[in-house]
Design a protein around this motif. Sequence first.
Motif, PDB file in Angstrom:
ATOM      1  N   GLY A 188       0.808  -1.208   0.000  1.00 25.24           N
ATOM      2  CA  GLY A 188       0.000   0.000   0.000  1.00 25.24           C
ATOM      3  C   GLY A 188       0.840   1.255   0.000  1.00 25.24           C
ATOM      4  O   GLY A 188       0.558   2.208  -0.753  1.00 25.24           O
ATOM      5  N   GLY A 189       1.888   1.268   0.809  1.00 21.46           N
ATOM      6  CA  GLY A 189       2.776   2.414   0.848  1.00 21.46           C
ATOM      7  C   GLY A 189       3.512   2.614  -0.465  1.00 21.46           C
ATOM      8  O   GLY A 189       3.674   3.747  -0.939  1.00 21.46           O
ATOM      9  N   ARG A 190       3.970   1.522  -1.051  1.00 14.70           N
ATOM     10  CA  ARG A 190       4.662   1.629  -2.339  1.00 14.70           C
ATOM     11  C   ARG A 190       3.721   2.144  -3.423  1.00 14.70           C
ATOM     12  O   ARG A 190       4.137   2.914  -4.294  1.00 14.70           O
ATOM     13  CB  ARG A 190       5.263   0.279  -2.728  1.00 14.70           C
ATOM     14  N   ALA A 191       2.470   1.720  -3.372  1.00 12.73           N
ATOM     15  CA  ALA A 191       1.496   2.195  -4.366  1.00 12.73           C
ATOM     16  C   ALA A 191       1.286   3.698  -4.241  1.00 12.73           C
ATOM     17  O   ALA A 191       1.196   4.408  -5.252  1.00 12.73           O
ATOM     18  CB  ALA A 191       0.173   1.454  -4.205  1.00 12.73           C
ATOM     19  N   ARG A 192       1.212   4.209  -3.023  1.00 11.14           N
ATOM     20  CA  ARG A 192       1.058   5.653  -2.824  1.00 11.14           C
ATOM     21  C   ARG A 192       2.289   6.400  -3.326  1.00 11.14           C
ATOM     22  O   ARG A 192       2.173   7.466  -3.954  1.00 11.14           O
ATOM     23  CB  ARG A 192       0.819   5.962  -1.342  1.00 11.14           C
ATOM     24  N   MET A 193       3.469   5.857  -3.055  1.00 10.86           N
ATOM     25  CA  MET A 193       4.700   6.483  -3.537  1.00 10.86           C
ATOM     26  C   MET A 193       4.757   6.484  -5.055  1.00 10.86           C
ATOM     27  O   MET A 193       5.129   7.484  -5.679  1.00 10.86           O
ATOM     28  CB  MET A 193       5.915   5.761  -2.949  1.00 10.86           C
ATOM     29  N   ALA A 194       4.366   5.369  -5.665  1.00 14.62           N
ATOM     30  CA  ALA A 194       4.395   5.267  -7.128  1.00 14.62           C
ATOM     31  C   ALA A 194       3.414   6.238  -7.768  1.00 14.62           C
ATOM     32  O   ALA A 194       3.712   6.858  -8.804  1.00 14.62           O
ATOM     33  CB  ALA A 194       4.085   3.836  -7.561  1.00 14.62           C
ATOM     34  N   GLU A 195       2.262   6.399  -7.155  1.00 16.58           N
ATOM     35  CA  GLU A 195       1.269   7.329  -7.691  1.00 16.58           C
ATOM     36  C   GLU A 195       1.779   8.764  -7.646  1.00 16.58           C
ATOM     37  O   GLU A 195       1.636   9.530  -8.607  1.00 16.58           O
ATOM     38  CB  GLU A 195      -0.034   7.213  -6.903  1.00 16.58           C
ATOM     39  N   ALA A 196       2.386   9.145  -6.528  1.00 20.96           N
ATOM     40  CA  ALA A 196       2.935  10.494  -6.401  1.00 20.96           C
ATOM     41  C   ALA A 196       4.079  10.713  -7.380  1.00 20.96           C
ATOM     42  O   ALA A 196       4.192  11.781  -7.998  1.00 20.96           O
ATOM     43  CB  ALA A 196       3.415  10.733  -4.964  1.00 20.96           C
ATOM     44  N   PHE A 197       4.936   9.717  -7.543  1.00 22.48           N
ATOM     45  CA  PHE A 197       6.067   9.816  -8.466  1.00 22.48           C
ATOM     46  C   PHE A 197       5.553  10.015  -9.897  1.00 22.48           C
ATOM     47  O   PHE A 197       6.029  10.893 -10.627  1.00 22.48           O
ATOM     48  CB  PHE A 197       6.910   8.547  -8.365  1.00 22.48           C
ATOM     49  N   GLU A 198       4.580   9.205 -10.289  1.00 16.78           N
ATOM     50  CA  GLU A 198       4.046   9.299 -11.651  1.00 16.78           C
ATOM     51  C   GLU A 198       3.438  10.672 -11.917  1.00 16.78           C
ATOM     52  O   GLU A 198       3.660  11.280 -12.972  1.00 16.78           O
ATOM     53  CB  GLU A 198       2.997   8.214 -11.870  1.00 16.78           C
ATOM     54  N   ARG A 199       2.667  11.166 -10.974  1.00 25.13           N
ATOM     55  CA  ARG A 199       2.046  12.475 -11.158  1.00 25.13           C
ATOM     56  C   ARG A 199       3.104  13.571 -11.236  1.00 25.13           C
ATOM     57  O   ARG A 199       3.001  14.491 -12.052  1.00 25.13           O
ATOM     58  CB  ARG A 199       1.082  12.756 -10.003  1.00 25.13           C
ATOM     59  N   ALA A 200       4.136  13.480 -10.419  1.00 24.66           N
ATOM     60  CA  ALA A 200       5.190  14.492 -10.418  1.00 24.66           C
ATOM     61  C   ALA A 200       5.940  14.503 -11.748  1.00 24.66           C
ATOM     62  O   ALA A 200       6.240  15.576 -12.294  1.00 24.66           O
ATOM     63  CB  ALA A 200       6.158  14.255  -9.268  1.00 24.66           C
ATOM     64  N   VAL A 201       6.244  13.346 -12.305  1.00 22.47           N
ATOM     65  CA  VAL A 201       6.948  13.286 -13.591  1.00 22.47           C
ATOM     66  C   VAL A 201       6.097  13.918 -14.688  1.00 22.47           C
ATOM     67  O   VAL A 201       6.588  14.697 -15.515  1.00 22.47           O
ATOM     68  CB  VAL A 201       7.325  11.840 -13.951  1.00 22.47           C
ATOM     69  N   ALA A 202       4.813  13.600 -14.718  1.00 21.76           N
ATOM     70  CA  ALA A 202       3.927  14.161 -15.733  1.00 21.76           C
ATOM     71  C   ALA A 202       3.857  15.679 -15.617  1.00 21.76           C
ATOM     72  O   ALA A 202       3.868  16.399 -16.635  1.00 21.76           O
ATOM     73  CB  ALA A 202       2.534  13.550 -15.606  1.00 21.76           C
TER      74      ALA A 202
END
Length: 213
Positions: A188-202
């Motif tokens: 769950g924590g990794r999923a939240r981190m991945a979501e934030a990372f993806e949005r930041a890159v975009a």
Amino acid sequence: MPFSEDLRAANAETWDAAVGHRFVDELWAGTVDDAVLARYLTQDLQFLDGFVALLGAAVATADLPAPRMVLARQLGLVAGDENDFFDRALDRLGVTGSARRSPALLPPTRGFRELMDGARLAGDYGVVLSVLLVAEWLYADWAARDAPTPPDRMHAEWIDLHRGPAFTAWVATLRAETDRVGDEVGPGGRARMAEAFERAVALEAAFFDAAYG
């Protein structure tokens, strides 16, 4: 593969588009138009307060003393050299008054501020790290280009602020912390981190686009 590398690999297309963006090419060539650079730097300046607050959140939520101290030291650097650069560069570009302090926010600027604020308010160290990592690692990536330094000192200084041993070590710390925390927080924590990372890159890629109006 370390978690930070997994995150970047999952966003490789957008990441590479940002690192190889027209703005970056023109900055390195010394041909970026003053109006484009003024728009870019004016909008980038609007991140400064939120970025400082996000670093403060990282200091507050870090779970180990050693990374907390590195994060705290970085706060002072962001409030020093980089802030001074904005003042000098925007003076030269003729951006003053409210046009500098409170311009109309472009959509990527507004989106990234919302992302930083959301990460800070959530108090989730892993998410805070993910947003910080994109903001710093992506810039370190384009600033590491093997190319001659542009002749214009203002262009060269913006590049120099995002490369060199100190900045490289800072990005390495963020990557190591992201890897460590990603290994510890569970799916769950990794999923939240991945979501934030993806949005930041975009948003970073869109921010370069927005500099051209």
